[in-house]
Enzyme design. Sequence first.
Site: not given
Ligand code: F6P
Length: 405
Positions: A217-218, A224, A265, A290
Site C-alpha cells: 500500500r502507498h 491520510n 501517491r 482507489e
Molecule cells: O482512507 C484511505 C482510503 O484509501 C480512501 O481513499 C478510501 O476511500 C478508503 O481508504 C477505503 O477504505 P474504506 O472502505 O474502509 O473507507
Amino acid sequence: MSRNPKKLCIAMVGLPARGKSTIACRLRESLEAEGFTVAIFNNGELRRSMLGQNTAHADFFNPENAEGVRIREGIALQNLQFARQFLTTGGDIAILDATNITRARRRSIIEGMEATPVLFIECVNEDRELLATSIAHKTKISEFGHMTFSEAFSNFEQRIRLYTSQYEPLGFEDNHVILNSLQNRVVREKVTDDIPHYARIRDILVSDMIPNLYLIRHGETYYNQERRIGGNSELTEKGLRQADQLAEHFRDCKIPFIFTSTKQRSIQMAERIARRQPDCVHVPLKELDEINAGICESMTYDEIREQHPEIHVARSMDKYRYIYPQGEGYITLQPRIQLGIKKVLYLSSNAEHIIVVGHQAVNRMILSYFLFRRQEDVPYITIPQDKYFHIVSTRTKKLFELKRF
Ligand code: F6P
C-alpha cells in the site's frame, strides 16, 4: 498413420503482442515441473539471432516482400526441423512459438510433424490499451535499438496490420484451443484426436501463475494525516521515508515490473523503488485506482457523518454492497480490480518478482481475489502502510505472508 502416443507438438497461433510467448513459457515451466522434457522453438528469436536488427522494419513483414516471405518461411521450417529433432531425441513436448496465422503454415506443421499430434493454441486479446502497453514494451528489445521510440512503435503497429491482412482463423484444424490470453479463458476448443496430457495443458492455460507478487500500500499521504478519503494527495515526509525503506528492502531482489494506480501517491512510491532497480518498468493502470467515493471524495469520515448521515448509516449497514452516490462501492470495484490483476499478470509475462502498489480498498479486493474471504468481511481487511503481502500462487504452491519492511 499411427499416432505417437506420448509426444506432442504445441503450435502457438496469434497476431503479434497477443501473449503467445508468455503462454508458451508458462506451459514449459509448468510441464517441466511435472517431469516432462519441453522445449520452445521461437521464430522471432531465431530470426533475431540470424539477422539482428535487419528485420525490425515493418517492410520485412509485408506479404508482398518476396525476400522477407522466403526468409520467414525458411526460419519456420528450420524451427520445425529443430522441434522434430528434439522429439526424436528424448523430448516430450515441443512448442512452436510463432504467429502461424495462415492455414498453409499450419498445414505444413501438421505434415512436418508426421506421427506426432499437433495442438494449436491461439491467443486472442483485443484490449486496445493493453496492446499499446505491450507494444511499448516490445520496442525496448534490442531489435529496435537503432530506432526512436515512436519509429519502433509505428513499425510494430504496421507489422501487426500486415499480419492481420493475412490472418486466417483457426477452424479446420482438428485440434485447437482459442484462449483469451488476458482473461485466461478458453473461448473455443475442438480436440478430435487423443492429445497427450490435454487435461493438464488446459488446466495450465486457465490458471494464474504468480511466482512472487509483493502487494504494497502507498505510504502515508497528507490526506491520510487528515483522515480524508480519495483525492490525489502526495506522500508526506513519512510516506517518502516509507518508500525509501521499501526501496532498500527490495534492493537485492530484481524487480522487472512495478504496477501502480494512476494516483500520485502510488506513483511516488514506485518511482522511489524503481530508482534502486536497474531495468525496472513502471506501469500505471487506471484499473488499480482507489475506490471512487463520488460526492464524498476528499471529505473526512467525520464530515461524511455530519453532512451525509444517511451515507454513513447505509454504508455501515452493508459496506460491501454500498455504492457512493456518483461513485463506486466494493461490489462495483470487483470487476475493475479483477481486470487490473489480469492486466498485471499479462504484462509482467511470467516475471519472477513483481510489485503492485495499491490502495486500501484496492488491496483488500486484490487480497480477496487470491484468498477467500466472505464478501461482508472484505471491506474490513487490515491493509497496513508499514507491511506488505508476499503472494505466491501457482498450480502447485500457494503462499500468503504479511511482512514488515
Ligand atoms: O482512507 C484511505 C482510503 O484509501 C480512501 O481513499 C478510501 O476511500 C478508503 O481508504 C477505503 O477504505 P474504506 O472502505 O474502509 O473507507
